[in-house]
Design a protein around this motif. Structure first.
Motif, PDB file in Angstrom:
ATOM      1  N   PRO A  33       5.019  43.978  17.048  1.00  0.00           N
ATOM      2  CA  PRO A  33       4.723  45.610  16.871  1.00  0.00           C
ATOM      3  C   PRO A  33       5.558  46.548  15.788  1.00  0.00           C
ATOM      4  O   PRO A  33       5.034  47.429  15.469  1.00  0.00           O
ATOM      5  CB  PRO A  33       4.299  46.287  18.124  1.00  0.00           C
ATOM      6  CG  PRO A  33       5.356  45.253  18.962  1.00  0.00           C
ATOM      7  CD  PRO A  33       5.379  43.819  18.405  1.00  0.00           C
ATOM      8  N   GLU A  34       6.971  46.150  15.805  1.00  0.00           N
ATOM      9  CA  GLU A  34       7.680  47.023  14.920  1.00  0.00           C
ATOM     10  C   GLU A  34       7.634  46.871  13.512  1.00  0.00           C
ATOM     11  O   GLU A  34       8.036  47.624  12.847  1.00  0.00           O
ATOM     12  CB  GLU A  34       9.284  46.528  15.217  1.00  0.00           C
ATOM     13  CG  GLU A  34       9.832  45.383  14.941  1.00  0.00           C
ATOM     14  CD  GLU A  34       9.641  44.123  15.893  1.00  0.00           C
ATOM     15  OE1 GLU A  34       9.959  42.903  15.645  1.00  0.00           O
ATOM     16  OE2 GLU A  34       8.579  44.545  17.048  1.00  0.00           O
ATOM     17  N   LEU A  35       6.905  45.592  13.176  1.00  0.00           N
ATOM     18  CA  LEU A  35       6.575  45.171  11.621  1.00  0.00           C
ATOM     19  C   LEU A  35       5.487  45.937  11.376  1.00  0.00           C
ATOM     20  O   LEU A  35       4.610  46.139  11.827  1.00  0.00           O
ATOM     21  CB  LEU A  35       6.495  43.838  11.416  1.00  0.00           C
ATOM     22  CG  LEU A  35       7.523  42.959  11.707  1.00  0.00           C
ATOM     23  CD1 LEU A  35       6.909  41.220  11.687  1.00  0.00           C
ATOM     24  CD2 LEU A  35       8.526  43.102  10.846  1.00  0.00           C
ATOM     25  N   PRO A  36       5.643  46.865   9.882  1.00  0.00           N
ATOM     26  CA  PRO A  36       4.608  47.504   9.718  1.00  0.00           C
ATOM     27  C   PRO A  36       3.308  46.741   9.313  1.00  0.00           C
ATOM     28  O   PRO A  36       3.465  45.582   8.616  1.00  0.00           O
ATOM     29  CB  PRO A  36       5.096  48.437   8.624  1.00  0.00           C
ATOM     30  CG  PRO A  36       6.582  47.940   8.438  1.00  0.00           C
ATOM     31  CD  PRO A  36       6.684  46.924   9.353  1.00  0.00           C
ATOM     32  N   THR A  37       2.438  47.090   9.682  1.00  0.00           N
ATOM     33  CA  THR A  37       0.978  46.228   9.010  1.00  0.00           C
ATOM     34  C   THR A  37       0.892  45.946   7.756  1.00  0.00           C
ATOM     35  O   THR A  37       0.556  45.025   7.165  1.00  0.00           O
ATOM     36  CB  THR A  37      -0.396  47.270   9.535  1.00  0.00           C
ATOM     37  OG1 THR A  37      -0.327  47.144  10.914  1.00  0.00           O
ATOM     38  CG2 THR A  37      -1.563  46.337   9.248  1.00  0.00           C
ATOM     39  N   ARG A  38       1.302  47.186   6.693  1.00  0.00           N
ATOM     40  CA  ARG A  38       1.173  46.885   5.444  1.00  0.00           C
ATOM     41  C   ARG A  38       1.802  45.728   4.967  1.00  0.00           C
ATOM     42  O   ARG A  38       1.547  45.028   4.031  1.00  0.00           O
ATOM     43  CB  ARG A  38       1.362  48.206   4.716  1.00  0.00           C
ATOM     44  CG  ARG A  38       1.742  48.076   3.150  1.00  0.00           C
ATOM     45  CD  ARG A  38       0.671  48.204   2.261  1.00  0.00           C
ATOM     46  NE  ARG A  38      -0.077  49.520   2.421  1.00  0.00           N
ATOM     47  CZ  ARG A  38      -1.447  49.668   2.220  1.00  0.00           C
ATOM     48  NH1 ARG A  38      -2.077  48.541   2.111  1.00  0.00           N
ATOM     49  NH2 ARG A  38      -2.234  50.952   2.359  1.00  0.00           N
ATOM     50  N   ILE A  39       3.178  45.859   5.568  1.00  0.00           N
ATOM     51  CA  ILE A  39       4.187  44.504   5.057  1.00  0.00           C
ATOM     52  C   ILE A  39       3.591  43.159   5.548  1.00  0.00           C
ATOM     53  O   ILE A  39       3.726  42.265   4.512  1.00  0.00           O
ATOM     54  CB  ILE A  39       5.569  44.734   5.651  1.00  0.00           C
ATOM     55  CG1 ILE A  39       6.102  46.328   5.369  1.00  0.00           C
ATOM     56  CG2 ILE A  39       6.141  43.915   5.489  1.00  0.00           C
ATOM     57  CD1 ILE A  39       6.463  46.387   3.892  1.00  0.00           C
ATOM     58  N   ILE A  40       2.916  43.152   6.696  1.00  0.00           N
ATOM     59  CA  ILE A  40       2.681  41.861   7.041  1.00  0.00           C
ATOM     60  C   ILE A  40       1.486  41.238   6.183  1.00  0.00           C
ATOM     61  O   ILE A  40       1.247  40.279   5.650  1.00  0.00           O
ATOM     62  CB  ILE A  40       1.951  41.749   8.317  1.00  0.00           C
ATOM     63  CG1 ILE A  40       3.256  42.225   9.415  1.00  0.00           C
ATOM     64  CG2 ILE A  40       1.472  40.612   8.947  1.00  0.00           C
ATOM     65  CD1 ILE A  40       2.991  42.504  10.874  1.00  0.00           C
ATOM     66  N   LEU A  41       0.462  42.214   5.817  1.00  0.00           N
ATOM     67  CA  LEU A  41      -0.719  41.840   5.103  1.00  0.00           C
ATOM     68  C   LEU A  41      -0.215  41.611   3.591  1.00  0.00           C
ATOM     69  O   LEU A  41      -0.624  40.697   2.962  1.00  0.00           O
ATOM     70  CB  LEU A  41      -1.633  43.154   5.018  1.00  0.00           C
ATOM     71  CG  LEU A  41      -2.363  43.425   6.247  1.00  0.00           C
ATOM     72  CD1 LEU A  41      -3.413  44.597   6.279  1.00  0.00           C
ATOM     73  CD2 LEU A  41      -3.151  42.304   6.894  1.00  0.00           C
ATOM     74  N   ASN A  42       0.562  42.403   3.095  1.00  0.00           N
ATOM     75  CA  ASN A  42       1.038  42.133   1.584  1.00  0.00           C
ATOM     76  C   ASN A  42       1.858  40.780   1.526  1.00  0.00           C
ATOM     77  O   ASN A  42       1.461  40.126   0.510  1.00  0.00           O
ATOM     78  CB  ASN A  42       2.003  43.211   1.285  1.00  0.00           C
ATOM     79  CG  ASN A  42       1.291  44.601   0.726  1.00  0.00           C
ATOM     80  OD1 ASN A  42       0.068  44.425   0.481  1.00  0.00           O
ATOM     81  ND2 ASN A  42       2.131  45.673   0.768  1.00  0.00           N
ATOM     82  N   GLU A  43       2.525  40.451   2.317  1.00  0.00           N
ATOM     83  CA  GLU A  43       3.363  39.177   2.419  1.00  0.00           C
ATOM     84  C   GLU A  43       2.366  38.238   2.496  1.00  0.00           C
ATOM     85  O   GLU A  43       2.447  37.059   1.770  1.00  0.00           O
ATOM     86  CB  GLU A  43       4.467  39.090   3.538  1.00  0.00           C
ATOM     87  CG  GLU A  43       5.813  39.842   3.049  1.00  0.00           C
ATOM     88  CD  GLU A  43       6.728  39.795   4.316  1.00  0.00           C
ATOM     89  OE1 GLU A  43       6.313  39.447   5.217  1.00  0.00           O
ATOM     90  OE2 GLU A  43       7.700  40.325   3.983  1.00  0.00           O
ATOM     91  N   ALA A  44       1.482  38.057   3.695  1.00  0.00           N
ATOM     92  CA  ALA A  44       0.496  36.870   3.592  1.00  0.00           C
ATOM     93  C   ALA A  44      -0.433  36.958   2.451  1.00  0.00           C
ATOM     94  O   ALA A  44      -0.925  35.787   2.016  1.00  0.00           O
ATOM     95  CB  ALA A  44      -0.494  37.184   4.704  1.00  0.00           C
TER      96      ALA A  44
END
Length: 77
Positions: A33-44
């Motif tokens: 939960p500490e990882l920002p959603t935008r970062i997760i989506l962008n990397e994937a």
């Protein structure tokens, strides 16, 4: 979680790379939960675009965005 986010698709029908990227992205969305959603989506999306098919980036984006909305209760930042 992923199967409920997939529309008109089954996990076993997905390209192997798309399936792996979706699993990793969903795990990060659910258990980090500490990882920002935008970062997760962008990397994937970037991994899918680089190593998948021409449609992989858009597909991964759509599925993980639905997972994020359903389980993080927010729009991506």
């Amino acid at each position: 979680v992923l199967e409920s986010a997939l529309q008109r698709w089954e996990m076993k029908r997905l390209a192997v790379l798309d399936r792996c990227v979706l699993r990793i992205g969903a795990a990060e969305l659910l258990y980090e939960p500490e990882l920002p959603t935008r970062i997760i989506l962008n990397e994937a999306i970037e991994i899918a675009r680089r190593f998948g098919t021409s449609e992989s980036g858009r597909f991964v984006n759509g599925v993980l965005d639905k997972v994020a909305r359903d389980h993080r209760g927010q729009e991506p930042e």
